[in-house]
Design a protein around this motif. Structure first.
Motif, PDB file in Angstrom:
ATOM      1  N   GLU A 160       0.778  -1.214   0.065  1.00 50.43           N
ATOM      2  CA  GLU A 160      -0.057   0.110  -0.010  1.00 50.43           C
ATOM      3  C   GLU A 160       0.740   1.228   0.050  1.00 50.43           C
ATOM      4  N   TRP A 161       0.395   2.225  -0.833  1.00 53.19           N
ATOM      5  CA  TRP A 161       1.117   3.638  -0.917  1.00 53.19           C
ATOM      6  C   TRP A 161      -0.008   4.562  -0.243  1.00 53.19           C
ATOM      7  N   ALA A 162       0.259   5.437   0.611  1.00 49.32           N
ATOM      8  CA  ALA A 162      -0.862   6.590   0.990  1.00 49.32           C
ATOM      9  C   ALA A 162      -0.072   7.692   1.136  1.00 49.32           C
ATOM     10  N   GLY A 163      -0.833   8.675   0.921  1.00 49.94           N
ATOM     11  CA  GLY A 163      -0.237  10.100   1.088  1.00 49.94           C
ATOM     12  C   GLY A 163      -1.401  11.396   0.518  1.00 49.94           C
ATOM     13  N   ARG A 164      -0.876  12.594   0.884  1.00 48.34           N
ATOM     14  CA  ARG A 164      -1.875  13.628   0.285  1.00 48.34           C
ATOM     15  C   ARG A 164      -1.314  14.335  -0.644  1.00 48.34           C
ATOM     16  N   PHE A 165      -1.900  14.589  -1.923  1.00 44.80           N
ATOM     17  CA  PHE A 165      -1.381  15.636  -2.916  1.00 44.80           C
ATOM     18  C   PHE A 165      -1.946  16.941  -2.685  1.00 44.80           C
ATOM     19  N   THR A 166      -1.338  17.854  -3.093  1.00 44.45           N
ATOM     20  CA  THR A 166      -1.727  19.112  -3.106  1.00 44.45           C
ATOM     21  C   THR A 166      -1.347  19.838  -4.565  1.00 44.45           C
ATOM     22  N   ILE A 167      -2.312  19.998  -5.260  1.00 42.77           N
ATOM     23  CA  ILE A 167      -2.211  20.651  -6.872  1.00 42.77           C
ATOM     24  C   ILE A 167      -1.984  22.167  -6.748  1.00 42.77           C
TER      25      ILE A 167
END
Length: 289
Positions: A160-167
Motif C-alpha cells: 500500500e501507498w498512501a499520502g496527500r497531494f496538493t495541486i
C-alpha cells in the motif's frame, strides 16, 4: 442567588462567543493564506541547458541545478490522516531530467526540481523542460521512489501507498497524455498497472493500464478543478490486483498481471508530451508498507 447565576452564565456565554469568533477569524486567515511562498526566481530552461549543469547532454549527471526556495504553508497543506507522517528518509531517491536515481545526499543539488519542507515534498517542472539523461524525446520528470521498497508479485499479498497531494500549478500537463503524479510501476516499462494523472485544467484522472469493461474500468476524471486544493490518495497492489482510493472513496480497481519487481513512484512525469507551462505539486505524509 438567581441574579448571580444569570450573570455568571452570561459571562460564560460572552467568553464562549469571543473564543468562537477568534477561532473563526483564525480559520479565515488560514484559508486566505497562500499555500506557499517563493524566494527568488528561476531561470528559463534554455539558460539551464546552456550551462554546464546537465552536460554532457543525454547522459546521467549528478551535477544538478539549484532553484528558488519554496516555503510551504505547512499548517494549511499538511492536513488529514497523513499530516503527521514525516518524509521517508531511508532509501528515498529521485528520478530527474538529468539522472534516473539521485540519492538523498545529493538532493540539495537538484532544488530546481525537488525540495522538502516539513512533511511535504515539493515537485516542480518548468516550461520547455525535457529529458536529458538519454535520447528519449520529451519525457520530462521529477519523481521520487524507494530504492528498496519493492516486491515480487504475489496474489493476495497487498502492498500500500498512501499520502496527500496538493495541486499548485497544472497548466503544463497538456492533454492527451497529461502528467502522471502516481504510478504503480515495475522495472519494465510495460509493467505499470495503474496511474493517477493530472490534466492542464487541474482535473484528476484514474488511468488503468488495461480497460476492463466487465468491471467498469476505464480512464475517467475522479476529481475536478483541483488547482489550489489537496486530496488524500491510497493505492493497494499485489502484482495482479489493484485498488485506488481518493479521499477514502474507492474510485477504481482492476487487474494487470506482472512478473517482475514492483514499486511505487510519485511526483510529476510528462511522458511523450511537451511541458507547455510550469507545473508544481506537493506530496505530504507519504507512507508505504
Amino acid at each position: 442567588m438567581v441574579i448571580r447565576t444569570v450573570l455568571v452564565s452570561l459571562t460564560a456565554a460572552l467568553t464562549l462567543c469571543a473564543c468562537n469568533a477568534q477561532k473563526q477569524n483564525e480559520q479565515l486567515e488560514a484559508t486566505a493564506s497562500p499555500l506557499y511562498t517563493q524566494v527568488d526566481d528561476d531561470p528559463s530552461w534554455q539558460t539551464v541547458k546552456d550551462s554546464d549543469a546537465l552536460r554532457p547532454h543525454h547522459t546521467n549527471t549528478t551535477k544538478g541545478y539549484k532553484g528558488s526556495k519554496v516555503d510551504v504553508n505547512n499548517a494549511l497543506v499538511e492536513v488529514g490522516p497523513y499530516a503527521n507522517n514525516p518524509i521517508i528518509q531511508d532509501n528515498l531517491a529521485i528520478h530527474t531530467v538529468g539522472h534516473a536515481s539521485i540519492r538523498r545526499d545529493q538532493f540539495d543539488r537538484w532544488t530546481r526540481w525537488y525540495q522538502e519542507d516539513g512533511n511535504t515534498q515539493v515537485f516542480r517542472l518548468f516550461k520547455g523542460e525535457e529529458n536529458l539523461r538519454n535520447k528519449r524525446e520529451n519525457a520530462a520528470r521529477i519523481e521520487s521512489f524507494s530504492t528498496k521498497d519493492k516486491w515480487a508479485p504475489a496474489q493476495g499479498v497487498w502492498r500500500e501507498w498512501a499520502g496527500r497531494f496538493t495541486i499548485i500549478k497544472s497548466a503544463g500537463c497538456a492533454l492527451p497524455h497529461m502528467c502522471s503524479i502516481f504510478q504503480a510501476k515495475g522495472n519494465n516499462v510495460d509493467h505499470w498497472s495503474v496511474m493517477i494523472r493530472l490534466d492542464e485544467h487541474g482535473n484528476i484522472w484514474y488511468v488503468p493500464r488495461k480497460e476492463q469493461p466487465e468491471i467498469g474500468n476505464k480512464k475517467y476524471i475522479v476529481a475536478k478543478n483541483m488547482n489550489g486544493k489537496g486530496f488524500d490518495v491510497r493505492v493497494r497492489d499485489n502484482g495482479m490486483d489493484y485498488e485506488v482510493f481518493i479521499d477514502n472513496k474507492k474510485v477504481g480497481y482492476g487487474q494487470w498481471e506482472r512478473t517482475e519487481e514492483i514499486g511505487f513512484r510519485w511526483g510529476i512525469y510528462v511522458g511523450r508530451s511537451e511541458v507547455t507551462d510550469d507545473i508544481m505539486l506537493f506530496a505530504s505524509g507519504v507512507t508505504m508498507h
